[in-house]
Design a protein around this motif. Structure first.
Motif, PDB file in Angstrom:
ATOM      1  N   VAL A  22       0.863  -1.191   0.000  1.00 36.78           N
ATOM      2  CA  VAL A  22       0.000   0.000   0.000  1.00 36.78           C
ATOM      3  C   VAL A  22       0.895   1.235   0.000  1.00 36.78           C
ATOM      4  O   VAL A  22       1.698   1.426   0.912  1.00 36.78           O
ATOM      5  CB  VAL A  22      -0.924   0.027   1.238  1.00 36.78           C
ATOM      6  N   LYS A  23       0.748   2.039  -1.015  1.00 39.87           N
ATOM      7  CA  LYS A  23       1.527   3.270  -1.086  1.00 39.87           C
ATOM      8  C   LYS A  23       0.597   4.464  -1.155  1.00 39.87           C
ATOM      9  O   LYS A  23      -0.525   4.380  -1.654  1.00 39.87           O
ATOM     10  CB  LYS A  23       2.475   3.259  -2.287  1.00 39.87           C
ATOM     11  N   TYR A  24       1.095   5.591  -0.635  1.00 42.23           N
ATOM     12  CA  TYR A  24       0.268   6.799  -0.605  1.00 42.23           C
ATOM     13  C   TYR A  24       1.151   8.012  -0.859  1.00 42.23           C
ATOM     14  O   TYR A  24       2.199   8.195  -0.231  1.00 42.23           O
ATOM     15  CB  TYR A  24      -0.422   6.941   0.757  1.00 42.23           C
ATOM     16  N   LEU A  25       0.688   8.847  -1.783  1.00 44.92           N
ATOM     17  CA  LEU A  25       1.360  10.101  -2.087  1.00 44.92           C
ATOM     18  C   LEU A  25       0.360  11.227  -1.865  1.00 44.92           C
ATOM     19  O   LEU A  25      -0.687  11.270  -2.528  1.00 44.92           O
ATOM     20  CB  LEU A  25       1.853  10.112  -3.541  1.00 44.92           C
ATOM     21  N   ALA A  26       0.648  12.085  -0.921  1.00 50.66           N
ATOM     22  CA  ALA A  26      -0.272  13.173  -0.577  1.00 50.66           C
ATOM     23  C   ALA A  26      -0.475  14.095  -1.774  1.00 50.66           C
ATOM     24  O   ALA A  26       0.455  14.339  -2.549  1.00 50.66           O
ATOM     25  CB  ALA A  26       0.278  13.960   0.607  1.00 50.66           C
ATOM     26  N   PRO A  27      -1.684  14.613  -1.945  1.00 54.09           N
ATOM     27  CA  PRO A  27      -1.970  15.505  -3.082  1.00 54.09           C
ATOM     28  C   PRO A  27      -1.059  16.719  -3.133  1.00 54.09           C
ATOM     29  O   PRO A  27      -0.753  17.234  -4.207  1.00 54.09           O
ATOM     30  CB  PRO A  27      -3.427  15.912  -2.850  1.00 54.09           C
ATOM     31  N   GLU A  28      -0.624  17.171  -1.966  1.00 51.72           N
ATOM     32  CA  GLU A  28       0.222  18.367  -1.918  1.00 51.72           C
ATOM     33  C   GLU A  28       1.712  18.057  -2.051  1.00 51.72           C
ATOM     34  O   GLU A  28       2.558  18.965  -1.992  1.00 51.72           O
ATOM     35  CB  GLU A  28      -0.010  19.134  -0.608  1.00 51.72           C
ATOM     36  N   ALA A  29       2.053  16.788  -2.282  1.00 46.75           N
ATOM     37  CA  ALA A  29       3.460  16.398  -2.401  1.00 46.75           C
ATOM     38  C   ALA A  29       4.107  17.050  -3.616  1.00 46.75           C
ATOM     39  O   ALA A  29       3.463  17.245  -4.655  1.00 46.75           O
ATOM     40  CB  ALA A  29       3.567  14.883  -2.496  1.00 46.75           C
ATOM     41  N   LYS A  30       5.364  17.373  -3.475  1.00 51.86           N
ATOM     42  CA  LYS A  30       6.094  18.006  -4.568  1.00 51.86           C
ATOM     43  C   LYS A  30       6.381  16.996  -5.677  1.00 51.86           C
ATOM     44  O   LYS A  30       6.414  15.791  -5.447  1.00 51.86           O
ATOM     45  CB  LYS A  30       7.412  18.590  -4.039  1.00 51.86           C
ATOM     46  N   LEU A  31       6.585  17.508  -6.870  1.00 48.04           N
ATOM     47  CA  LEU A  31       6.876  16.661  -8.015  1.00 48.04           C
ATOM     48  C   LEU A  31       8.153  15.856  -7.755  1.00 48.04           C
ATOM     49  O   LEU A  31       9.173  16.400  -7.341  1.00 48.04           O
ATOM     50  CB  LEU A  31       7.059  17.535  -9.266  1.00 48.04           C
ATOM     51  N   GLY A  32       8.073  14.552  -7.985  1.00 46.79           N
ATOM     52  CA  GLY A  32       9.226  13.694  -7.766  1.00 46.79           C
ATOM     53  C   GLY A  32       9.342  13.150  -6.357  1.00 46.79           C
ATOM     54  O   GLY A  32      10.263  12.364  -6.072  1.00 46.79           O
ATOM     55  N   ALA A  33       8.426  13.536  -5.469  1.00 49.15           N
ATOM     56  CA  ALA A  33       8.476  13.052  -4.092  1.00 49.15           C
ATOM     57  C   ALA A  33       8.166  11.552  -4.048  1.00 49.15           C
ATOM     58  O   ALA A  33       7.387  11.038  -4.852  1.00 49.15           O
ATOM     59  CB  ALA A  33       7.476  13.815  -3.232  1.00 49.15           C
ATOM     60  N   ALA A  34       8.769  10.872  -3.100  1.00 49.69           N
ATOM     61  CA  ALA A  34       8.552   9.433  -2.951  1.00 49.69           C
ATOM     62  C   ALA A  34       7.264   9.178  -2.172  1.00 49.69           C
ATOM     63  O   ALA A  34       6.925   9.916  -1.243  1.00 49.69           O
ATOM     64  CB  ALA A  34       9.733   8.796  -2.230  1.00 49.69           C
ATOM     65  N   ALA A  35       6.547   8.140  -2.565  1.00 49.84           N
ATOM     66  CA  ALA A  35       5.310   7.775  -1.878  1.00 49.84           C
ATOM     67  C   ALA A  35       5.634   7.097  -0.552  1.00 49.84           C
ATOM     68  O   ALA A  35       6.681   6.449  -0.392  1.00 49.84           O
ATOM     69  CB  ALA A  35       4.479   6.846  -2.752  1.00 49.84           C
ATOM     70  N   ASP A  36       4.755   7.255   0.418  1.00 46.96           N
ATOM     71  CA  ASP A  36       4.883   6.551   1.687  1.00 46.96           C
ATOM     72  C   ASP A  36       4.360   5.129   1.518  1.00 46.96           C
ATOM     73  O   ASP A  36       3.402   4.886   0.782  1.00 46.96           O
ATOM     74  CB  ASP A  36       4.066   7.267   2.772  1.00 46.96           C
ATOM     75  N   HIS A  37       4.978   4.183   2.223  1.00 49.07           N
ATOM     76  CA  HIS A  37       4.538   2.796   2.191  1.00 49.07           C
ATOM     77  C   HIS A  37       3.847   2.499   3.518  1.00 49.07           C
ATOM     78  O   HIS A  37       4.473   2.538   4.574  1.00 49.07           O
ATOM     79  CB  HIS A  37       5.731   1.862   1.979  1.00 49.07           C
ATOM     80  N   PHE A  38       2.563   2.194   3.463  1.00 49.51           N
ATOM     81  CA  PHE A  38       1.776   1.934   4.662  1.00 49.51           C
ATOM     82  C   PHE A  38       1.642   0.427   4.878  1.00 49.51           C
ATOM     83  O   PHE A  38       1.462  -0.333   3.927  1.00 49.51           O
ATOM     84  CB  PHE A  38       0.376   2.536   4.539  1.00 49.51           C
TER      85      PHE A  38
END
Length: 224
Positions: A120-136
């Motif tokens: 399960v990965k999650y990338l916040a809508p406000e994350a900057k371009l190229g940011a890594a997704a969090d792994h839940f």
């Protein structure tokens, strides 16, 4: 529908071998643009039957590999591909194959063991371009919401009703743990934990075919 493959393994298989399985899957299917667009409506398990040793896995009695798909045409195309080319690479070769139909599910809740860890990965809508997704992992209660969202998106993509469909981890399972794996040099943290799928018989059958969570087409979230 599910294709159960029984493999011989003549070589020590590297731990980082998911790309070998994915490569064989796509070779057997042939080029299909529709298959690569959108979410994966299929799931690949990890290989079973191996024992860890220095430098990789050994499958002295062979390996089991499950491939499931919502569209039975994918499974039939895979069978044709296996007949043409039984070798996967890295010393793996198909020695036998069986077609399995989905079990007779009923409306309500269905508990599933997993054939591969749930990612399960999650990338916040406000994350900057190229940011890594969090792994839940299962330890984070937010994962249930994300698992449900992914299943519902897949149901909609398949043209099925997503009303009431839900997925959650069985956090009461004593043997639950997290699993670190690598795909193309990227380290990922996933959950080796059973899940409970809620919905109609059709929705539960769909989950059995397509898996749960992210990256089911890479070998994550396959259900037993």
């Amino acid at each position: 529908m599910r294709l159960q493959l029984y493999l011989t393994a003549d070589e020590l298989l590297p731990f980082d071998h998911l790309s070998v399985l994915k490569g064989a899957f796509h070779r057997w299917l042939g080029h299909d643009d529709d298959l690569h667009d959108g979410l994966s409506l299929y799931s690949l398990s990890w290989l079973r039957g191996g024992q860890g040793s220095r430098g990789g896995l050994r499958f002295r009695d062979g390996a089991h590999w499950s491939i499931s798909a919502h569209d039975p045409r994918i499974i039939h195309a895979l069978v044709s591909g296996v007949v043409r080319e039984a070798g996967l690479g890295q010393g793996l070769r198909v020695r036998d194959a069986r077609l399995l139909s989905p079990p007779p599910f009923q409306d309500g809740e269905q508990w599933f063991r997993v054939l591969s860890p749930v990612f399960v990965k999650y990338l916040a809508p406000e994350a900057k371009l190229g940011a890594a997704a969090d792994h839940f992992t299962y330890e984070n209660l937010r994962t249930d919401e994300l698992l449900t969202q992914t299943l519902r998106r897949k149901l909609c993509q398949a043209g099925l009703d997503d009303t009431g469909a839900a997925v959650r981890f069985d956090r009461d399972y004593v043997g639950a743990k997290t699993k670190l794996f690598r795909y193309k040099q990227v380290q990922c943290r996933a959950s080796q934990c059973p899940v409970i799928v809620t919905g109609t018989a059709e929705q539960i059958r769909f989950a059995w075919c397509v898996g749960v969570g992210d990256s089911t087409g890479l070998g994550c979230g396959a259900l037993e």
